[in-house]
Motif scaffolding. Structure first.
Motif, PDB file in Angstrom:
ATOM      1  N   LEU A 168      55.443  40.224  30.347  1.00  0.00           N
ATOM      2  CA  LEU A 168      55.359  40.242  28.898  1.00  0.00           C
ATOM      3  C   LEU A 168      56.169  41.422  28.394  1.00  0.00           C
ATOM      4  O   LEU A 168      56.352  42.400  29.110  1.00  0.00           O
ATOM      5  CB  LEU A 168      53.899  40.413  28.445  1.00  0.00           C
ATOM      6  CG  LEU A 168      52.920  39.319  28.853  1.00  0.00           C
ATOM      7  CD1 LEU A 168      51.503  39.739  28.509  1.00  0.00           C
ATOM      8  CD2 LEU A 168      53.261  38.033  28.134  1.00  0.00           C
ATOM      9  N   LYS A 169      56.653  41.300  27.142  1.00  0.00           N
ATOM     10  CA  LYS A 169      57.411  42.429  26.578  1.00  0.00           C
ATOM     11  C   LYS A 169      56.660  43.009  25.394  1.00  0.00           C
ATOM     12  O   LYS A 169      56.206  42.274  24.529  1.00  0.00           O
ATOM     13  CB  LYS A 169      58.769  41.913  26.083  1.00  0.00           C
ATOM     14  CG  LYS A 169      59.769  41.669  27.172  1.00  0.00           C
ATOM     15  CD  LYS A 169      61.153  41.530  26.542  1.00  0.00           C
ATOM     16  CE  LYS A 169      62.284  41.217  27.446  1.00  0.00           C
ATOM     17  NZ  LYS A 169      62.133  40.565  28.682  1.00  0.00           N
ATOM     18  N   ARG A 215      49.910  26.568  37.522  1.00  0.00           N
ATOM     19  CA  ARG A 215      49.888  27.569  36.459  1.00  0.00           C
ATOM     20  C   ARG A 215      48.475  28.088  36.257  1.00  0.00           C
ATOM     21  O   ARG A 215      48.250  29.282  36.102  1.00  0.00           O
ATOM     22  CB  ARG A 215      50.420  26.973  35.151  1.00  0.00           C
ATOM     23  CG  ARG A 215      50.398  27.964  34.037  1.00  0.00           C
ATOM     24  CD  ARG A 215      51.119  27.450  32.817  1.00  0.00           C
ATOM     25  NE  ARG A 215      52.557  27.560  32.934  1.00  0.00           N
ATOM     26  CZ  ARG A 215      53.239  28.695  32.857  1.00  0.00           C
ATOM     27  NH1 ARG A 215      52.601  29.822  32.677  1.00  0.00           N
ATOM     28  NH2 ARG A 215      54.530  28.697  32.969  1.00  0.00           N
ATOM     29  N   ALA A 216      47.485  27.188  36.292  1.00  0.00           N
ATOM     30  CA  ALA A 216      46.103  27.608  36.050  1.00  0.00           C
ATOM     31  C   ALA A 216      45.596  28.529  37.146  1.00  0.00           C
ATOM     32  O   ALA A 216      44.831  29.466  36.884  1.00  0.00           O
ATOM     33  CB  ALA A 216      45.207  26.380  35.940  1.00  0.00           C
ATOM     34  N   THR A 217      46.005  28.300  38.380  1.00  0.00           N
ATOM     35  CA  THR A 217      45.560  29.182  39.463  1.00  0.00           C
ATOM     36  C   THR A 217      46.528  30.342  39.652  1.00  0.00           C
ATOM     37  O   THR A 217      46.506  31.001  40.679  1.00  0.00           O
ATOM     38  CB  THR A 217      45.444  28.414  40.794  1.00  0.00           C
ATOM     39  OG1 THR A 217      46.659  27.705  41.008  1.00  0.00           O
ATOM     40  CG2 THR A 217      44.295  27.448  40.765  1.00  0.00           C
ATOM     41  N   GLU A 218      47.377  30.558  38.672  1.00  0.00           N
ATOM     42  CA  GLU A 218      48.271  31.714  38.661  1.00  0.00           C
ATOM     43  C   GLU A 218      49.273  31.731  39.799  1.00  0.00           C
ATOM     44  O   GLU A 218      49.848  32.775  40.110  1.00  0.00           O
ATOM     45  CB  GLU A 218      47.468  33.023  38.641  1.00  0.00           C
ATOM     46  CG  GLU A 218      46.698  33.179  37.331  1.00  0.00           C
ATOM     47  CD  GLU A 218      45.746  34.358  37.338  1.00  0.00           C
ATOM     48  OE1 GLU A 218      45.842  35.168  36.409  1.00  0.00           O
ATOM     49  OE2 GLU A 218      44.920  34.458  38.268  1.00  0.00           O
ATOM     50  N   GLN A 219      49.512  30.591  40.420  1.00  0.00           N
ATOM     51  CA  GLN A 219      50.498  30.568  41.492  1.00  0.00           C
ATOM     52  C   GLN A 219      51.898  30.813  40.937  1.00  0.00           C
ATOM     53  O   GLN A 219      52.723  31.448  41.585  1.00  0.00           O
ATOM     54  CB  GLN A 219      50.471  29.220  42.215  1.00  0.00           C
ATOM     55  CG  GLN A 219      49.251  29.057  43.103  1.00  0.00           C
ATOM     56  CD  GLN A 219      49.229  27.707  43.780  1.00  0.00           C
ATOM     57  OE1 GLN A 219      50.227  27.253  44.306  1.00  0.00           O
ATOM     58  NE2 GLN A 219      48.080  27.070  43.758  1.00  0.00           N
ATOM     59  N   LEU A 220      52.162  30.285  39.726  1.00  0.00           N
ATOM     60  CA  LEU A 220      53.493  30.493  39.149  1.00  0.00           C
ATOM     61  C   LEU A 220      53.704  31.967  38.805  1.00  0.00           C
ATOM     62  O   LEU A 220      54.762  32.529  39.077  1.00  0.00           O
ATOM     63  CB  LEU A 220      53.682  29.625  37.900  1.00  0.00           C
ATOM     64  CG  LEU A 220      53.664  28.126  38.120  1.00  0.00           C
ATOM     65  CD1 LEU A 220      53.870  27.392  36.813  1.00  0.00           C
ATOM     66  CD2 LEU A 220      54.728  27.714  39.107  1.00  0.00           C
ATOM     67  N   SER A 221      52.683  32.583  38.210  1.00  0.00           N
ATOM     68  CA  SER A 221      52.788  34.019  37.908  1.00  0.00           C
ATOM     69  C   SER A 221      52.996  34.813  39.169  1.00  0.00           C
ATOM     70  O   SER A 221      53.753  35.779  39.206  1.00  0.00           O
ATOM     71  CB  SER A 221      51.506  34.532  37.263  1.00  0.00           C
ATOM     72  OG  SER A 221      51.459  34.147  35.933  1.00  0.00           O
ATOM     73  N   MET A 261      48.740  46.059  41.970  1.00  0.00           N
ATOM     74  CA  MET A 261      47.876  45.910  40.802  1.00  0.00           C
ATOM     75  C   MET A 261      46.820  44.863  41.122  1.00  0.00           C
ATOM     76  O   MET A 261      47.149  43.754  41.542  1.00  0.00           O
ATOM     77  CB  MET A 261      48.716  45.450  39.608  1.00  0.00           C
ATOM     78  CG  MET A 261      49.817  46.446  39.276  1.00  0.00           C
ATOM     79  SD  MET A 261      50.710  46.011  37.791  1.00  0.00           S
ATOM     80  CE  MET A 261      51.978  44.963  38.447  1.00  0.00           C
ATOM     81  N   TYR A 262      45.561  45.221  40.944  1.00  0.00           N
ATOM     82  CA  TYR A 262      44.478  44.289  41.245  1.00  0.00           C
ATOM     83  C   TYR A 262      43.880  43.791  39.935  1.00  0.00           C
ATOM     84  O   TYR A 262      43.367  44.580  39.147  1.00  0.00           O
ATOM     85  CB  TYR A 262      43.368  44.992  42.032  1.00  0.00           C
ATOM     86  CG  TYR A 262      43.788  45.542  43.370  1.00  0.00           C
ATOM     87  CD1 TYR A 262      44.355  46.810  43.472  1.00  0.00           C
ATOM     88  CD2 TYR A 262      43.607  44.801  44.536  1.00  0.00           C
ATOM     89  CE1 TYR A 262      44.730  47.321  44.708  1.00  0.00           C
ATOM     90  CE2 TYR A 262      43.969  45.304  45.760  1.00  0.00           C
ATOM     91  CZ  TYR A 262      44.542  46.571  45.843  1.00  0.00           C
ATOM     92  OH  TYR A 262      44.902  47.075  47.061  1.00  0.00           O
ATOM     93  N   ASP A 263      43.929  42.488  39.715  1.00  0.00           N
ATOM     94  CA  ASP A 263      43.379  41.933  38.480  1.00  0.00           C
ATOM     95  C   ASP A 263      41.986  41.386  38.743  1.00  0.00           C
ATOM     96  O   ASP A 263      41.825  40.329  39.357  1.00  0.00           O
ATOM     97  CB  ASP A 263      44.303  40.814  37.965  1.00  0.00           C
ATOM     98  CG  ASP A 263      43.902  40.344  36.592  1.00  0.00           C
ATOM     99  OD1 ASP A 263      44.503  39.370  36.115  1.00  0.00           O
ATOM    100  OD2 ASP A 263      42.992  40.946  36.006  1.00  0.00           O
ATOM    101  N   LEU A 309      48.654  44.788  32.944  1.00  0.00           N
ATOM    102  CA  LEU A 309      49.351  44.546  34.208  1.00  0.00           C
ATOM    103  C   LEU A 309      50.590  43.697  33.983  1.00  0.00           C
ATOM    104  O   LEU A 309      51.637  43.926  34.584  1.00  0.00           O
ATOM    105  CB  LEU A 309      48.411  43.845  35.198  1.00  0.00           C
ATOM    106  CG  LEU A 309      47.153  44.630  35.577  1.00  0.00           C
ATOM    107  CD1 LEU A 309      46.350  43.849  36.599  1.00  0.00           C
ATOM    108  CD2 LEU A 309      47.514  45.991  36.107  1.00  0.00           C
ATOM    109  N   ARG A 310      50.471  42.704  33.121  1.00  0.00           N
ATOM    110  CA  ARG A 310      51.640  41.868  32.864  1.00  0.00           C
ATOM    111  C   ARG A 310      52.749  42.635  32.169  1.00  0.00           C
ATOM    112  O   ARG A 310      53.929  42.362  32.357  1.00  0.00           O
ATOM    113  CB  ARG A 310      51.240  40.663  32.016  1.00  0.00           C
ATOM    114  CG  ARG A 310      50.393  39.680  32.782  1.00  0.00           C
ATOM    115  CD  ARG A 310      50.204  38.419  31.976  1.00  0.00           C
ATOM    116  NE  ARG A 310      49.109  37.640  32.532  1.00  0.00           N
ATOM    117  CZ  ARG A 310      49.258  36.704  33.451  1.00  0.00           C
ATOM    118  NH1 ARG A 310      50.451  36.411  33.892  1.00  0.00           N
ATOM    119  NH2 ARG A 310      48.215  36.051  33.909  1.00  0.00           N
TER     120      ARG A 310
END
Lengths: 155, 266, 257
Positions: B54-55, C122-128, B163-165, B47-48
């Protein structure tokens, strides 16, 4: 915590900081600093400047009228030249004035003492970059000891 | 039926470990695609890669025909608006209410007036069944509710793909049932393409139109659930049936048992 | 591995870290300013970082000022120089203690909180998730916090100084009997606006940049697990404190040396 309250608190924070700054500026620091505001330059040549530094005070009868702005060597013979920034409030120094390098207290910091000279119809007033002709250099310890020894020797 | 996403012969390393070696797959448009595989085989990485967080080191990752790693920063951000990702933890912003969280993408990317934003947010919350929870803060929500709120946030800009992770991880049966229903319905009503990465085989098989099974740094099976159940390799069969031993062995690599027990006496 | 290897590798890692941190900061700050969106975020961070640190700063300032007054008096009175208490307290605070102690307290209170908050995001994926929503987390999360830190800390240092001098006044004049007029007048003749106060402000500005930068970087690059965040928080406090003390020496040498 609403946005309103938060903005209020930030406002209080900034206000407190400004209050602190004002307190420091007025109560703590050198108020009435004579080098603030308009200044003009006078120069003087000395044989020896001793421990005089840039930003040393310039005083007349103990009252601060300006600061030393630059110290350098000038001319063919490398004479020490001191530039003084004097507040424009005191703009009537005649060319007969004297500049001496004095020490405040016994082991204090050195400063430039100005003595206004006499004024008559032939005497000019010093303007910007005017030079003070009469100067007394700083007392150098070795010279004093030498003088003392010589004078002892005469007896 | 065209493919919204195409991955061609991709190699990807994390540090010194290689995660993908020669992975190729397609995600068909408008369908629900399930991505299954053992833990740690790199499903989230997929997904990333699609979202270009990610590349890949080699190979192509194409979304709607565009190579994701070649996009400029602004083009990348534009493309990302067409897709949405639902993270395992929901990833709601902790300092905002549920309503504000769902409204966030609208406030960021559109200049819609406040009353329209209110309406859209309420509609999206209604579709996930959380309109009554709009003013709660994320810390007050249960895990399942947090995910549904995050789901509402991901559909608020009407993306082309979600996309569901690991959406079902650690959920109780009722919450799981709700999520399964939502994923299925949203895909149909909104015409989305959905990618569901999970290892909850039963749930995924029940809604997926297309399945991809990953293991050993590559794809070991692709096709409809029916096809894989009948014709899949041994590894795929083990995974789908959940057998404890098979191509993925029970025993971690170790020296022979008798040597280990008796060897100490020698 | 020999000691050289270890040392060399650590130095290279540090340099790489500094480079990473610079890139992060550049990406966070460089770009078209969007005042309408950024201002509410900045406001909120000023509250979290500045206002909430105010109490500890004011109390510490008061106590340190009082201690300076007390210790200063006991030392000076032996030389008959207790009239110099005013400038002693003021100059110590304005030039050194104000900027440095404020920076250390700030690193401990606000710095570690920033690191933990961002590490947790970052750990709770808020940044992502911000990234996937096409919002740059650096501009949205890091930048307002950076500006809030850089603005708040010098302001806090000013408050620290003011309260500290007042504390010295209370102990020296009210309690120990130093002459009121002498306290302030000798102080005024010794404290220079530019050399002392402004230099102190410049110091706290430099410290503010360093402390906030370290805190944000450590949070942003923390391993997104509980022990990871905990380690990052500790490192923020340690590294920024050391950096402050080191920079203090350098700045003092430049300004007063």
């Amino acid at each position: 915590m609403t946005t309103r309250t938060m903005e209020l608190m930030v406002g209080v924070f900034v206000a407190a900081a400004i209050a602190a700054l004002l307190f420091l500026a007025l109560q703590v620091a050198n108020s009435g600093d004579s080098t603030r505001g308009e200044t003009y330059t006078l120069v003087a040549k000395f044989d020896n400047i001793g421990g005089l530094k840039v930003r040393s005070p310039v005083k007349v009868g103990g009252v601060v009228v300006g600061r030393v702005s630059a110290i350098s060597l000038t001319g063919e013979y490398y004479e020490p030249l001191v530039e003084l920034q004097i507040s424009t409030r005191y703009d009537r120094f005649p060319e007969t004035s004297t500049a001496s390098i004095l020490t405040s207290g016994i082991i204090g910091e050195q400063y430039v003492g100005l003595e206004p000279g006499f004024i008559d119809e032939f005497v000019e007033i010093l303007g910007d970059r005017g030079e003070i002709q009469n100067t007394n250099s700083a007392m150098v310890l070795e010279n004093l000891i030498g003088q003392f020894l010589f004078s002892q020797g005469d007896n | 039926m065209d493919n919204l996403v195409e991955i061609k012969d991709v190699y990807f390393n994390r540090g010194e470990r290689s995660i993908y070696e020669g992975v190729s797959l397609v995600i068909p448009r408008g369908k629900i695609t399930g991505v299954l595989g053992p833990s740690g085989c790199g499903k989230t990485t997929l997904l990333r890669l699609i979202g270009a967080q990610l590349k890949a080191h080699k190979g192509q990752v194409l979304f709607a025909g565009q190579e994701m790693s070649q996009l400029s920063r602004s083009a990348l951000y534009e493309t990302r608006k067409r897709m949405s990702m639902l993270f395992q933890s929901g990833a709601l912003f902790s300092e905002m209410s549920v309503f504000e969280n769902v409204a966030f993408p609208l406030r960021e990317h559109t200049k819609l007036p406040e009353n329209i934003i209110q309406t859209v947010v309420k509609m999206k919350l209604e579709s996930v069944g959380l309109r009554g929870a709009a003013d709660m803060s994320p810390s007050e929500l249960s895990g399942g509710m947090a995910r549904r709120a995050a789901l509402a946030r991901s559909i608020v800009l009407d993306p082309e793909m979600i996309m569901y992770d690991e959406p079902f991880a650690g959920q109780d049966p009722i919450a799981m049932g709700m999520l399964v229903k939502l994923i299925d319905e949203l895909n149909d009503t909104l015409g989305l393409t959905s990618i569901v990465v999970s290892h909850d085989v039963q749930e995924v098989m029940s809604i997926a139109d297309h399945l991809i099974v990953m293991a050993n740094k590559t794809i070991v099976g692709q096709g409809s659930p029916q096809e894989l159940r009948e014709n899949g390799s041994e590894l795929v069969q083990q995974f789908l049936s959940g057998a404890p031993d098979g191509p993925v062995p029970f025993h971690y690599q170790a020296k022979p048992y008798s040597d280990d027990l008796l060897g100490a006496h020698l | 591995m020999s000691a050289f290897h270890v040392l060399g590798r650590n130095v290279l890692n540090t340099i790489q870290g500094v480079g990473e941190a610079t890139v992060m900061l550049a990406q966070a700050l460089i770009g078209k300013p969007q005042p309408r969106k950024m201002f509410p975020l900045l406001m909120r961070q000023l509250y979290v970082v500045g206002v909430q640190s105010m109490l500890i700063i004011l109390i510490s300032g008061l106590f340190i000022g009082m201690v300076l007054g007390l210790q200063g008096y006991t030392i000076l009175v032996d030389f008959g120089a207790e009239q110099a208490l005013g400038p002693m307290v003021a100059l110590s605070l304005l030039r050194e203690l104000g900027p440095v102690v404020t920076a250390l307290l700030f690193a401990g209170r606000a710095g570690s909180a920033l690191t933990a908050e961002i590490g947790l995001m970052r750990a709770t994926e808020q940044l992502s998730s911000l990234e996937m929503m096409a919002v740059d987390p650096l501009r949205r999360v890091i930048a307002p916090r950076f500006w809030a830190g850089v603005i708040s800390m010098p302001l806090l240092a000013l408050m620290f100084n003011a309260v500290g001098i007042y504390g010295g006044f209370i102990v020296g004049v009210e309690w120990l009997g130093v002459d009121d007029g002498a306290f302030w007048s000798v102080m005024q003749s010794s404290v220079d606006w530019q050399d002392d106060i402004m230099n102190g402000v410049i110091k706290s500005l430099v410290f503010a940049i360093v402390v906030t930068w370290v805190a944000l970087f450590k949070g942003y690059t923390a391993t997104p697990t509980s022990p990871g965040i905990s380690a990052a928080t500790t490192q923020t406090v340690v590294y920024s404190s050391l950096a402050v003390l080191g920079l203090d020496f350098v700045l003092t040498a430049i300004m007063f040396g």
